[in-house]
Design a protein around this motif. Structure first.
Motif, PDB file in Angstrom:
ATOM      1  N   ILE A  65       0.838  -1.201   0.000  1.00 37.13           N
ATOM      2  CA  ILE A  65       0.000   0.000   0.000  1.00 37.13           C
ATOM      3  C   ILE A  65       0.872   1.250   0.000  1.00 37.13           C
ATOM      4  N   SER A  66       1.938   1.240   0.776  1.00 33.86           N
ATOM      5  CA  SER A  66       2.843   2.399   0.830  1.00 33.86           C
ATOM      6  C   SER A  66       3.517   2.615  -0.508  1.00 33.86           C
ATOM      7  N   PHE A  67       3.971   1.534  -1.133  1.00 32.74           N
ATOM      8  CA  PHE A  67       4.615   1.660  -2.443  1.00 32.74           C
ATOM      9  C   PHE A  67       3.651   2.271  -3.457  1.00 32.74           C
ATOM     10  N   ILE A  68       2.472   1.687  -3.573  1.00 29.36           N
ATOM     11  CA  ILE A  68       1.488   2.148  -4.560  1.00 29.36           C
ATOM     12  C   ILE A  68       1.073   3.587  -4.285  1.00 29.36           C
ATOM     13  N   SER A  69       0.799   3.888  -3.033  1.00 33.05           N
ATOM     14  CA  SER A  69       0.333   5.233  -2.674  1.00 33.05           C
ATOM     15  C   SER A  69       1.384   6.284  -2.967  1.00 33.05           C
ATOM     16  N   LEU A  70       2.612   5.993  -2.595  1.00 34.27           N
ATOM     17  CA  LEU A  70       3.670   6.973  -2.814  1.00 34.27           C
ATOM     18  C   LEU A  70       3.975   7.145  -4.295  1.00 34.27           C
ATOM     19  N   PHE A  71       3.977   6.065  -5.058  1.00 30.51           N
ATOM     20  CA  PHE A  71       4.208   6.187  -6.505  1.00 30.51           C
ATOM     21  C   PHE A  71       3.089   7.010  -7.138  1.00 30.51           C
ATOM     22  N   THR A  72       1.859   6.788  -6.703  1.00 30.84           N
ATOM     23  CA  THR A  72       0.718   7.562  -7.201  1.00 30.84           C
ATOM     24  C   THR A  72       0.854   9.022  -6.799  1.00 30.84           C
ATOM     25  N   LEU A  73       1.254   9.264  -5.566  1.00 31.47           N
ATOM     26  CA  LEU A  73       1.453  10.636  -5.090  1.00 31.47           C
ATOM     27  C   LEU A  73       2.517  11.352  -5.925  1.00 31.47           C
ATOM     28  N   PHE A  74       3.641  10.701  -6.161  1.00 33.27           N
ATOM     29  CA  PHE A  74       4.693  11.297  -6.996  1.00 33.27           C
ATOM     30  C   PHE A  74       4.170  11.601  -8.392  1.00 33.27           C
ATOM     31  N   LEU A  92      -5.895  12.896   0.049  1.00 31.93           N
ATOM     32  CA  LEU A  92      -6.837  11.779  -0.039  1.00 31.93           C
ATOM     33  C   LEU A  92      -6.088  10.455  -0.174  1.00 31.93           C
ATOM     34  N   ILE A  93      -5.069  10.432  -1.013  1.00 27.95           N
ATOM     35  CA  ILE A  93      -4.251   9.222  -1.191  1.00 27.95           C
ATOM     36  C   ILE A  93      -3.617   8.801   0.135  1.00 27.95           C
ATOM     37  N   LEU A  94      -3.032   9.763   0.848  1.00 34.22           N
ATOM     38  CA  LEU A  94      -2.388   9.445   2.129  1.00 34.22           C
ATOM     39  C   LEU A  94      -3.399   8.996   3.176  1.00 34.22           C
ATOM     40  N   ALA A  95      -4.578   9.635   3.195  1.00 33.85           N
ATOM     41  CA  ALA A  95      -5.614   9.253   4.159  1.00 33.85           C
ATOM     42  C   ALA A  95      -6.096   7.825   3.893  1.00 33.85           C
ATOM     43  N   LEU A  96      -6.359   7.505   2.634  1.00 37.96           N
ATOM     44  CA  LEU A  96      -6.812   6.153   2.293  1.00 37.96           C
ATOM     45  C   LEU A  96      -5.730   5.111   2.574  1.00 37.96           C
ATOM     46  N   ALA A  97      -4.489   5.444   2.242  1.00 39.49           N
ATOM     47  CA  ALA A  97      -3.381   4.517   2.512  1.00 39.49           C
ATOM     48  C   ALA A  97      -3.248   4.269   4.009  1.00 39.49           C
ATOM     49  N   SER A  98      -3.341   5.318   4.790  1.00 43.55           N
ATOM     50  CA  SER A  98      -3.249   5.175   6.254  1.00 43.55           C
ATOM     51  C   SER A  98      -4.382   4.316   6.789  1.00 43.55           C
ATOM     52  N   TYR A  99      -5.585   4.576   6.302  1.00 40.57           N
ATOM     53  CA  TYR A  99      -6.754   3.799   6.752  1.00 40.57           C
ATOM     54  C   TYR A  99      -6.595   2.317   6.418  1.00 40.57           C
ATOM     55  N   PHE A 100      -6.279   2.006   5.156  1.00 36.73           N
ATOM     56  CA  PHE A 100      -6.162   0.601   4.758  1.00 36.73           C
ATOM     57  C   PHE A 100      -4.988  -0.092   5.452  1.00 36.73           C
ATOM     58  N   THR A 101      -3.943   0.655   5.728  1.00 37.16           N
ATOM     59  CA  THR A 101      -2.814   0.084   6.445  1.00 37.16           C
ATOM     60  C   THR A 101      -3.195  -0.189   7.898  1.00 37.16           C
ATOM     61  N   TRP A 102      -3.884   0.752   8.519  1.00 40.50           N
ATOM     62  CA  TRP A 102      -4.271   0.592   9.918  1.00 40.50           C
ATOM     63  C   TRP A 102      -5.275  -0.551  10.099  1.00 40.50           C
ATOM     64  N   TYR A 125      11.527   2.083  -0.493  1.00 39.24           N
ATOM     65  CA  TYR A 125      11.739   1.363  -1.753  1.00 39.24           C
ATOM     66  C   TYR A 125      11.114   2.126  -2.918  1.00 39.24           C
ATOM     67  N   CYS A 126       9.898   2.638  -2.728  1.00 40.87           N
ATOM     68  CA  CYS A 126       9.227   3.400  -3.784  1.00 40.87           C
ATOM     69  C   CYS A 126      10.005   4.665  -4.131  1.00 40.87           C
ATOM     70  N   THR A 127      10.459   5.365  -3.121  1.00 38.66           N
ATOM     71  CA  THR A 127      11.212   6.597  -3.361  1.00 38.66           C
ATOM     72  C   THR A 127      12.469   6.311  -4.183  1.00 38.66           C
ATOM     73  N   LEU A 128      13.208   5.279  -3.789  1.00 37.89           N
ATOM     74  CA  LEU A 128      14.408   4.906  -4.544  1.00 37.89           C
ATOM     75  C   LEU A 128      14.048   4.459  -5.957  1.00 37.89           C
ATOM     76  N   TRP A 129      12.975   3.689  -6.094  1.00 42.38           N
ATOM     77  CA  TRP A 129      12.546   3.200  -7.398  1.00 42.38           C
ATOM     78  C   TRP A 129      12.164   4.359  -8.307  1.00 42.38           C
ATOM     79  N   TYR A 130      11.473   5.344  -7.767  1.00 44.65           N
ATOM     80  CA  TYR A 130      11.050   6.508  -8.539  1.00 44.65           C
ATOM     81  C   TYR A 130      12.254   7.365  -8.941  1.00 44.65           C
TER      82      TYR A 130
END
Length: 175
Positions: A65-74, A92-102, A125-130
Motif C-alpha cells: 500500500i505504501s509503495f502504490i500510494s507513494l508512486f501515485t502521489l509522486f 486523499l491518497i495518504l488518508a486512504l493509505a493510512s486507513y487501509f494500512t491501519w 523502496y518506492c522513493t528509490l525506485w522513482y
C-alpha cells in the motif's frame, strides 16, 4: 485486497500505458518479493489473535500500500504540479493509505510495529525506485527502442509471474 490492488494496477496500465506505469509494475512486484524475503529473514510471529501462521514482519499489505500510494502521489505531483487539486488528491491518497494500512492492526492481523516497518520499507523502496526511473531509466527509455522492449518484457513477465503466484496460492487457500 489483492484483487483490488490487481484491478487498480491493471486499470492504471490500461489508462496510462507508458513507461512510468510499466516501471511501477516492476517496482511493485520487486517490492513484494522484498517483503517475502524480509518475512523469511525476520520471521516474527503475527499477533496471537490471528489464525494465520506465516510471519508478520513486515506487513506485506502495508509495504505494498505504501509503495502504490507513494508512486501515485509522486505521479500526481508530477502531472498536476503543486496546486489545490493536487494537494487535495495527495491528502486523499495518504488518508486512504493510512486507513487501509491501519486496518491490518485493527483486524489483529499484524502488530503496530509490523505495519509501521512495512510502511517504511514500502515508502523507502518506492522513493528509490522513482528516483532511479527519473534519473537513469526515463531518458534511456525515451531514446532507445531496445530499452523500451526490455522494460515492457520485464514488466509483462513480472506481472504474469505474479498472477500465477497469486492464483497458485489462492487455490491452496481454498483447499
Amino acid at each position: 485486497s489483492k484483487w483490488i490492488v490487481a484491478a487498480l494496477f491493471g486499470s492504471v496500465l490500461l489508462l496510462r500505458h507508458d513507461g512510468a506505469s510499466l516501471w511501477a509494475v516492476i517496482g511493485f512486484i520487486s517490492n513484494s518479493l522484498l517483503s517475502v524475503t524480509l518475512k523469511r529473514i525476520l520471521n516474527q510471529k503475527r499477533p496471537v489473535a490471528t489464525s494465520r501462521s506465516d510471519p508478520g514482519m513486515p506487513s506485506s499489505h502495508a509495504q505494498s500500500i505504501s509503495f502504490i500510494s507513494l508512486f501515485t502521489l509522486f505521479s500526481v505531483m508530477e502531472w498536476l504540479g503543486t496546486n489545490p487539486l493536487s494537494l487535495f488528491l495527495c491528502g486523499l491518497i495518504l488518508a486512504l493509505a493510512s486507513y487501509f494500512t491501519w486496518l491490518r492492526v485493527s483486524q489483529r492481523l499484524h502488530t503496530t510495529s509490523q505495519v509501521v516497518v512495512g510502511a517504511i520499507f514500502g515508502s523507502v523502496y518506492c522513493t528509490l525506485w522513482y528516483i532511479i526511473w527519473k534519473s537513469l531509466v526515463l531518458q534511456a527509455f525515451a531514446s532507445s527502442f531496445l530499452v523500451q522492449i526490455a522494460v515492457f518484457t520485464v514488466a509483462a513477465a513480472s506481472a504474469l509471474g505474479s498472477a500465477v503466484y497469486v492464483l497458485l496460492n489462492w487455490s491452496k487457500e481454498d483447499r
